[in-house]
Design a protein around this motif. Sequence first.
Motif, PDB file in Angstrom:
ATOM      1  N   SER A  10     -30.307  84.427 -27.436  1.00 18.38           N
ATOM      2  CA  SER A  10     -31.507  83.425 -26.882  1.00 18.38           C
ATOM      3  C   SER A  10     -32.287  83.821 -25.562  1.00 18.38           C
ATOM      4  CB  SER A  10     -30.382  82.064 -26.572  1.00 18.38           C
ATOM      5  OG  SER A  10     -29.795  82.379 -25.298  1.00 18.38           O
ATOM      6  N   CYS A  11     -32.962  83.114 -25.430  1.00 19.39           N
ATOM      7  CA  CYS A  11     -33.821  83.012 -24.052  1.00 19.39           C
ATOM      8  C   CYS A  11     -33.078  82.616 -23.097  1.00 19.39           C
ATOM      9  CB  CYS A  11     -35.324  82.521 -24.363  1.00 19.39           C
ATOM     10  SG  CYS A  11     -35.171  80.843 -24.770  1.00 19.39           S
ATOM     11  N   LEU A  12     -33.754  82.495 -21.955  1.00 22.05           N
ATOM     12  CA  LEU A  12     -32.859  82.144 -20.728  1.00 22.05           C
ATOM     13  C   LEU A  12     -32.962  80.496 -20.713  1.00 22.05           C
ATOM     14  CD1 LEU A  12     -31.894  82.318 -17.778  1.00 22.05           C
ATOM     15  CD2 LEU A  12     -34.144  82.117 -16.922  1.00 22.05           C
ATOM     16  N   CYS A  13     -33.845  79.949 -21.219  1.00 26.15           N
ATOM     17  CA  CYS A  13     -33.745  78.240 -21.230  1.00 26.15           C
ATOM     18  C   CYS A  13     -33.112  77.951 -22.628  1.00 26.15           C
ATOM     19  CB  CYS A  13     -35.226  78.033 -21.148  1.00 26.15           C
ATOM     20  SG  CYS A  13     -36.316  77.964 -22.509  1.00 26.15           S
ATOM     21  N   GLY A  14     -32.803  78.804 -23.497  1.00 28.83           N
ATOM     22  CA  GLY A  14     -32.187  78.299 -24.725  1.00 28.83           C
ATOM     23  C   GLY A  14     -32.977  77.650 -25.715  1.00 28.83           C
ATOM     24  N   ALA A  15     -34.431  77.410 -25.604  1.00 26.46           N
ATOM     25  CA  ALA A  15     -35.048  77.074 -26.635  1.00 26.46           C
ATOM     26  C   ALA A  15     -35.182  77.809 -27.706  1.00 26.46           C
ATOM     27  CB  ALA A  15     -36.533  76.753 -25.878  1.00 26.46           C
ATOM     28  N   VAL A  16     -35.024  79.239 -27.649  1.00 25.24           N
ATOM     29  CA  VAL A  16     -35.171  80.227 -28.778  1.00 25.24           C
ATOM     30  C   VAL A  16     -34.001  80.716 -29.016  1.00 25.24           C
ATOM     31  CG1 VAL A  16     -36.322  82.165 -29.664  1.00 25.24           C
ATOM     32  CG2 VAL A  16     -37.579  80.816 -28.105  1.00 25.24           C
ATOM     33  N   PHE A  75     -42.736  86.092 -26.422  1.00 26.79           N
ATOM     34  CA  PHE A  75     -41.961  85.684 -25.420  1.00 26.79           C
ATOM     35  C   PHE A  75     -41.733  84.227 -25.500  1.00 26.79           C
ATOM     36  CE2 PHE A  75     -46.368  85.497 -23.809  1.00 26.79           C
ATOM     37  CZ  PHE A  75     -46.546  84.118 -23.398  1.00 26.79           C
ATOM     38  N   CYS A  76     -40.661  83.510 -24.857  1.00 27.32           N
ATOM     39  CA  CYS A  76     -40.533  82.117 -24.789  1.00 27.32           C
ATOM     40  C   CYS A  76     -41.465  81.397 -23.878  1.00 27.32           C
ATOM     41  CB  CYS A  76     -39.070  81.615 -24.449  1.00 27.32           C
ATOM     42  SG  CYS A  76     -39.024  79.949 -24.434  1.00 27.32           S
ATOM     43  N   LYS A  77     -42.217  80.374 -24.528  1.00 26.81           N
ATOM     44  CA  LYS A  77     -43.367  79.618 -23.787  1.00 26.81           C
ATOM     45  C   LYS A  77     -42.549  78.571 -22.639  1.00 26.81           C
ATOM     46  CE  LYS A  77     -45.434  77.849 -27.249  1.00 26.81           C
ATOM     47  NZ  LYS A  77     -46.402  77.248 -28.377  1.00 26.81           N
ATOM     48  N   GLY A  78     -41.152  78.502 -22.905  1.00 29.92           N
ATOM     49  CA  GLY A  78     -40.417  77.629 -21.997  1.00 29.92           C
ATOM     50  C   GLY A  78     -40.138  78.154 -20.752  1.00 29.92           C
ATOM     51  N   CYS A  79     -39.449  79.344 -20.834  1.00 33.09           N
ATOM     52  CA  CYS A  79     -38.988  80.109 -19.652  1.00 33.09           C
ATOM     53  C   CYS A  79     -39.635  81.545 -19.405  1.00 33.09           C
ATOM     54  CB  CYS A  79     -37.521  80.174 -19.802  1.00 33.09           C
ATOM     55  SG  CYS A  79     -36.882  81.414 -21.324  1.00 33.09           S
ATOM     56  N   GLY A  80     -40.192  81.908 -20.457  1.00 31.36           N
ATOM     57  CA  GLY A  80     -41.035  83.312 -20.167  1.00 31.36           C
ATOM     58  C   GLY A  80     -40.100  84.492 -20.618  1.00 31.36           C
TER      59      GLY A  80
HETATM   60 ZN   LIG Z   1     -36.907  79.894 -23.150  1.00 35.01          ZN
END
Ligand SMILES: [Zn+2]
Length: 129
Positions: A10-16, A75-80
Amino acid sequence: MERIMEIKGSCLCGAVAFVIAGTPKSMGSCHCSRCRKLGTSTVVFVGRDQFRLTRGREMIETIAPPPGSTYMRSFCKGCGTSLGEPLSPDEAFPINAQCLDGDPGLRISYHEFTSDAPAWAPAGQTGAK
Ligand SMILES: [Zn+2]
Ligand SMILES: [Zn+2]
């Protein structure tokens, strides 16, 4: 009988979030400045049939490759967090190894563009003896 393990990432913020079924095809590090600055120096190549996005497709932004390069980067729009190429139409594509939560079961087997590695990089990744 072989048990197919799933590796989560997952990405850092978990959105993806995504899962990889089984062992990725390869793992390698690219030391060119583009991969370093994007944060995707170390990637695992996964087959389309073993990769599944489980969350956040709408959160993925893709950067087109510059002239002379073929690799898209997302990249994730929420956390980069740099993700690699989870939306690639190719049969196999790179996923940022830093996004993996589990051990993918393989290790870095090649280094690319080692001559572009910065002076502070560990010996063996710089191309220097
Ligand atoms: Zn993220
Ligand atoms: Zn590179």
